[in-house]
Write a protein that holds these residues in place. Structure first.
Motif, PDB file in Angstrom:
ATOM      1  N   CYS A   1      -6.692   2.628 -29.080  1.00 56.69           N
ATOM      2  CA  CYS A   1      -6.612   1.398 -28.291  1.00 56.69           C
ATOM      3  C   CYS A   1      -6.296   1.734 -26.837  1.00 56.69           C
ATOM      4  O   CYS A   1      -5.430   2.557 -26.554  1.00 56.69           O
ATOM      5  CB  CYS A   1      -5.519   0.474 -28.834  1.00 56.69           C
ATOM      6  N   ALA A   2      -6.987   1.100 -25.936  1.00 56.97           N
ATOM      7  CA  ALA A   2      -6.731   1.291 -24.510  1.00 56.97           C
ATOM      8  C   ALA A   2      -7.104   0.018 -23.773  1.00 56.97           C
ATOM      9  O   ALA A   2      -8.089  -0.638 -24.112  1.00 56.97           O
ATOM     10  CB  ALA A   2      -7.524   2.469 -23.973  1.00 56.97           C
ATOM     11  N   LEU A   3      -6.322  -0.331 -22.774  1.00 55.54           N
ATOM     12  CA  LEU A   3      -6.527  -1.579 -22.053  1.00 55.54           C
ATOM     13  C   LEU A   3      -6.492  -1.347 -20.554  1.00 55.54           C
ATOM     14  O   LEU A   3      -5.716  -0.536 -20.060  1.00 55.54           O
ATOM     15  CB  LEU A   3      -5.439  -2.606 -22.416  1.00 55.54           C
ATOM     16  N   LYS A   4      -7.313  -2.074 -19.839  1.00 56.49           N
ATOM     17  CA  LYS A   4      -7.229  -2.098 -18.386  1.00 56.49           C
ATOM     18  C   LYS A   4      -5.970  -2.847 -17.967  1.00 56.49           C
ATOM     19  O   LYS A   4      -5.450  -3.695 -18.688  1.00 56.49           O
ATOM     20  CB  LYS A   4      -8.454  -2.792 -17.806  1.00 56.49           C
ATOM     21  N   VAL A   5      -5.488  -2.563 -16.776  1.00 54.97           N
ATOM     22  CA  VAL A   5      -4.364  -3.309 -16.217  1.00 54.97           C
ATOM     23  C   VAL A   5      -4.837  -4.727 -15.904  1.00 54.97           C
ATOM     24  O   VAL A   5      -5.877  -4.916 -15.259  1.00 54.97           O
ATOM     25  CB  VAL A   5      -3.837  -2.629 -14.939  1.00 54.97           C
ATOM     26  N   PRO A   6      -4.127  -5.766 -16.355  1.00 52.81           N
ATOM     27  CA  PRO A   6      -4.548  -7.145 -16.088  1.00 52.81           C
ATOM     28  C   PRO A   6      -4.556  -7.473 -14.597  1.00 52.81           C
ATOM     29  O   PRO A   6      -3.789  -6.911 -13.810  1.00 52.81           O
ATOM     30  CB  PRO A   6      -3.500  -7.980 -16.827  1.00 52.81           C
ATOM     31  N   ALA A   7      -5.428  -8.403 -14.230  1.00 56.95           N
ATOM     32  CA  ALA A   7      -5.528  -8.895 -12.846  1.00 56.95           C
ATOM     33  C   ALA A   7      -5.712  -7.749 -11.863  1.00 56.95           C
ATOM     34  O   ALA A   7      -5.031  -7.668 -10.842  1.00 56.95           O
ATOM     35  CB  ALA A   7      -4.316  -9.744 -12.483  1.00 56.95           C
ATOM     36  N   CYS A   8      -6.644  -6.882 -12.143  1.00 53.93           N
ATOM     37  CA  CYS A   8      -6.838  -5.687 -11.327  1.00 53.93           C
ATOM     38  C   CYS A   8      -8.273  -5.613 -10.829  1.00 53.93           C
ATOM     39  O   CYS A   8      -9.219  -5.961 -11.537  1.00 53.93           O
ATOM     40  CB  CYS A   8      -6.486  -4.446 -12.141  1.00 53.93           C
ATOM     41  N   GLY A   9      -8.435  -5.158  -9.599  1.00 58.91           N
ATOM     42  CA  GLY A   9      -9.758  -4.972  -9.023  1.00 58.91           C
ATOM     43  C   GLY A   9      -9.653  -4.257  -7.701  1.00 58.91           C
ATOM     44  O   GLY A   9      -8.560  -3.905  -7.251  1.00 58.91           O
TER      45      GLY A   9
ATOM     46  N   GLN B   1      -0.832   5.308  -7.491  1.00 61.54           N
ATOM     47  CA  GLN B   1      -2.244   5.078  -7.768  1.00 61.54           C
ATOM     48  C   GLN B   1      -2.545   3.589  -7.822  1.00 61.54           C
ATOM     49  O   GLN B   1      -1.658   2.757  -8.059  1.00 61.54           O
ATOM     50  CB  GLN B   1      -2.615   5.711  -9.104  1.00 61.54           C
ATOM     51  N   TYR B   2      -3.805   3.272  -7.639  1.00 58.67           N
ATOM     52  CA  TYR B   2      -4.229   1.886  -7.795  1.00 58.67           C
ATOM     53  C   TYR B   2      -4.383   1.561  -9.280  1.00 58.67           C
ATOM     54  O   TYR B   2      -4.653   2.438 -10.098  1.00 58.67           O
ATOM     55  CB  TYR B   2      -5.551   1.639  -7.065  1.00 58.67           C
ATOM     56  N   CYS B   3      -4.240   0.278  -9.574  1.00 60.44           N
ATOM     57  CA  CYS B   3      -4.277  -0.153 -10.972  1.00 60.44           C
ATOM     58  C   CYS B   3      -5.619   0.118 -11.629  1.00 60.44           C
ATOM     59  O   CYS B   3      -5.691   0.330 -12.842  1.00 60.44           O
ATOM     60  CB  CYS B   3      -3.933  -1.644 -11.059  1.00 60.44           C
ATOM     61  N   TYR B   4      -6.701   0.133 -10.845  1.00 61.63           N
ATOM     62  CA  TYR B   4      -8.010   0.340 -11.453  1.00 61.63           C
ATOM     63  C   TYR B   4      -8.251   1.802 -11.827  1.00 61.63           C
ATOM     64  O   TYR B   4      -9.279   2.135 -12.406  1.00 61.63           O
ATOM     65  CB  TYR B   4      -9.132  -0.175 -10.545  1.00 61.63           C
ATOM     66  N   ASP B   5      -7.317   2.693 -11.495  1.00 61.54           N
ATOM     67  CA  ASP B   5      -7.394   4.081 -11.934  1.00 61.54           C
ATOM     68  C   ASP B   5      -6.556   4.331 -13.184  1.00 61.54           C
ATOM     69  O   ASP B   5      -6.401   5.477 -13.607  1.00 61.54           O
ATOM     70  CB  ASP B   5      -6.895   5.021 -10.828  1.00 61.54           C
TER      71      ASP B   5
ATOM     72  N   PRO C   1       0.825  -1.228   0.000  1.00 63.25           N
ATOM     73  CA  PRO C   1       0.000   0.000   0.000  1.00 63.25           C
ATOM     74  C   PRO C   1       0.852   1.268   0.000  1.00 63.25           C
ATOM     75  O   PRO C   1       0.830   2.059   0.943  1.00 63.25           O
ATOM     76  CB  PRO C   1      -0.816  -0.143   1.287  1.00 63.25           C
ATOM     77  N   ILE C   2       1.601   1.479  -1.056  1.00 59.18           N
ATOM     78  CA  ILE C   2       2.460   2.647  -1.162  1.00 59.18           C
ATOM     79  C   ILE C   2       1.575   3.867  -1.419  1.00 59.18           C
ATOM     80  O   ILE C   2       0.898   3.944  -2.458  1.00 59.18           O
ATOM     81  CB  ILE C   2       3.479   2.464  -2.298  1.00 59.18           C
ATOM     82  N   PRO C   3       1.559   4.831  -0.512  1.00 56.88           N
ATOM     83  CA  PRO C   3       0.536   5.899  -0.569  1.00 56.88           C
ATOM     84  C   PRO C   3       0.637   6.813  -1.768  1.00 56.88           C
ATOM     85  O   PRO C   3      -0.379   7.368  -2.210  1.00 56.88           O
ATOM     86  CB  PRO C   3       0.754   6.661   0.751  1.00 56.88           C
ATOM     87  N   TRP C   4       1.831   7.033  -2.307  1.00 56.86           N
ATOM     88  CA  TRP C   4       1.964   7.997  -3.404  1.00 56.86           C
ATOM     89  C   TRP C   4       1.734   7.372  -4.781  1.00 56.86           C
ATOM     90  O   TRP C   4       1.836   8.057  -5.787  1.00 56.86           O
ATOM     91  CB  TRP C   4       3.325   8.680  -3.359  1.00 56.86           C
TER      92      TRP C   4
ATOM     93  N   LEU D   1      -3.827  -3.775  -6.818  1.00 58.70           N
ATOM     94  CA  LEU D   1      -2.393  -3.531  -6.925  1.00 58.70           C
ATOM     95  C   LEU D   1      -2.117  -2.061  -7.207  1.00 58.70           C
ATOM     96  O   LEU D   1      -2.920  -1.362  -7.806  1.00 58.70           O
ATOM     97  CB  LEU D   1      -1.801  -4.387  -8.047  1.00 58.70           C
ATOM     98  N   LYS D   2      -0.961  -1.608  -6.769  1.00 61.56           N
ATOM     99  CA  LYS D   2      -0.527  -0.248  -7.069  1.00 61.56           C
ATOM    100  C   LYS D   2       0.101  -0.206  -8.464  1.00 61.56           C
ATOM    101  O   LYS D   2       0.513  -1.226  -9.007  1.00 61.56           O
ATOM    102  CB  LYS D   2       0.469   0.231  -6.016  1.00 61.56           C
ATOM    103  N   PHE D   3       0.165   0.999  -9.021  1.00 67.62           N
ATOM    104  CA  PHE D   3       0.702   1.120 -10.371  1.00 67.62           C
ATOM    105  C   PHE D   3       1.827   2.136 -10.440  1.00 67.62           C
ATOM    106  O   PHE D   3       1.740   3.241  -9.903  1.00 67.62           O
ATOM    107  CB  PHE D   3      -0.377   1.533 -11.369  1.00 67.62           C
ATOM    108  N   HIS D   4       2.898   1.738 -11.099  1.00 66.62           N
ATOM    109  CA  HIS D   4       3.956   2.629 -11.566  1.00 66.62           C
ATOM    110  C   HIS D   4       4.517   1.960 -12.807  1.00 66.62           C
ATOM    111  O   HIS D   4       4.681   0.739 -12.852  1.00 66.62           O
ATOM    112  CB  HIS D   4       5.042   2.829 -10.512  1.00 66.62           C
TER     113      HIS D   4
END
Length: 273
Positions: free
Chosen positions: A164-172, A149-153, A144-147, A190-193
């Motif tokens: 073309c645009a795709l959601k991050v796999p295995a995300c919820g 974003q979450y993958c669903y954003d 839970p790294i605060p800075w 999951l977090k995203f970077h």
């Protein structure tokens, strides 16, 4: 497992998906089930034991055993699938992600088998060390790294395809294994970077290509993420299907004719032995 075609990223809020790509599809008419996963896992463990008994390199039979372990975990997951409130479901989903995070070790072990022995013995410690860094980076996504974003954003942009645009796999929004189109779909908060999210790609595809194991890398890419993309339009199901198809390394490991075709004897870096 993450897509080798997703490098660029856009930041979007809300529920986004490309036409035909869904982040979560529940379908009771699934053509795959726990019994099928059990059969695949059993075949994999038996193949690994056979290779070990024959005295084959551990660089062959250990990856088979490891990927078969994922199929065994998926077989258990079917017993609690879609029951997100059950701890067993949540734990199985978390274990699946941990398993994925350490897959680069076994992919590189398998890939290193097909390069010249002198080169492998000189560079394998460095290669495994680099792999460890990528595994750690990919594992950081679960913290839970605060800075971050979450993958669903997040909505991926595809190079050379503006529409073309795709959601991050295995995300919820929660850890849960649910029904996909025909296999398991994982939901994980999951977090995203961009560096963390592509660590798996770099460790399993680009790194083996760099040190010359290009034949088996091309095979694993075609038989894994690309084939999986043709069998499901559910981005949360895609990684589980990819893991399932990765058990096809059994044929490479156990059939000498195929194994010999995967060897690489000429590569610019091989002179550094």
């Amino acid at each position: 497992m993450q897509s080798p075609f997703m490098i660029l990223v856009d930041d979007h809020r809300g529920n986004h998906s490309r036409a035909g790509l869904k982040s979560n599809t529940r379908d009771t008419d699934m053509c795959w089930n726990g019994t099928a996963s059990t059969v695949v896992a059993s075949l994999g463990f038996a193949s690994a034991a056979f290779a070990w008994k024959k005295g084959e390199s551990k660089m062959l039979w250990m990856p088979i055993a490891y990927f078969s372990g994922m199929e065994a975990l998926q077989a258990f997951t079917y017993t609690v699938m879609d029951e997100c409130q059950k701890p067993e479901n949540q734990i199985a989903t978390i274990l699946a992600y941990v398993h994925i995070c350490f897959q680069p070790f076994f992919v590189n072990a398998f890939s290193l088998y097909f390069v010249p022995k002198d080169f492998r013995e000189r560079w394998q410690r460095l290669i495994y060390g680099i792999t460890a860094v990528f595994c750690f980076l990919f594992l950081l996504r679960a913290l839970p790294i605060p800075w971050l974003q979450y993958c669903y954003d997040i909505l991926y942009s595809i190079p050379f395809c503006k529409d073309c645009a795709l959601k991050v796999p295995a995300c919820g929004t929660k850890y849960c294994a649910v029904s996909g189109n025909w296999h398991i779909a994982w939901e994980m908060p999951l977090k995203f970077h961009v560096a963390l999210d592509n660590a798996y790609l770099i460790g399993t595809v680009l790194l083996p290509l760099l040190y010359g194991s290009w034949r088996v890398t091309i095979y694993l890419t075609l038989a894994g993420p690309i084939l999986a993309a043709f069998t499901t339009n559910n981005m949360n199901e895609w990684p589980a299907v990819w893991c399932l198809f990765s058990t096809s390394i059994i044929g490479i490991a156990l059939i000498p004719a195929i194994r010999d075709r995967m060897r690489v004897t000429k590569w610019p870096l091989f002179r550094f032995t």
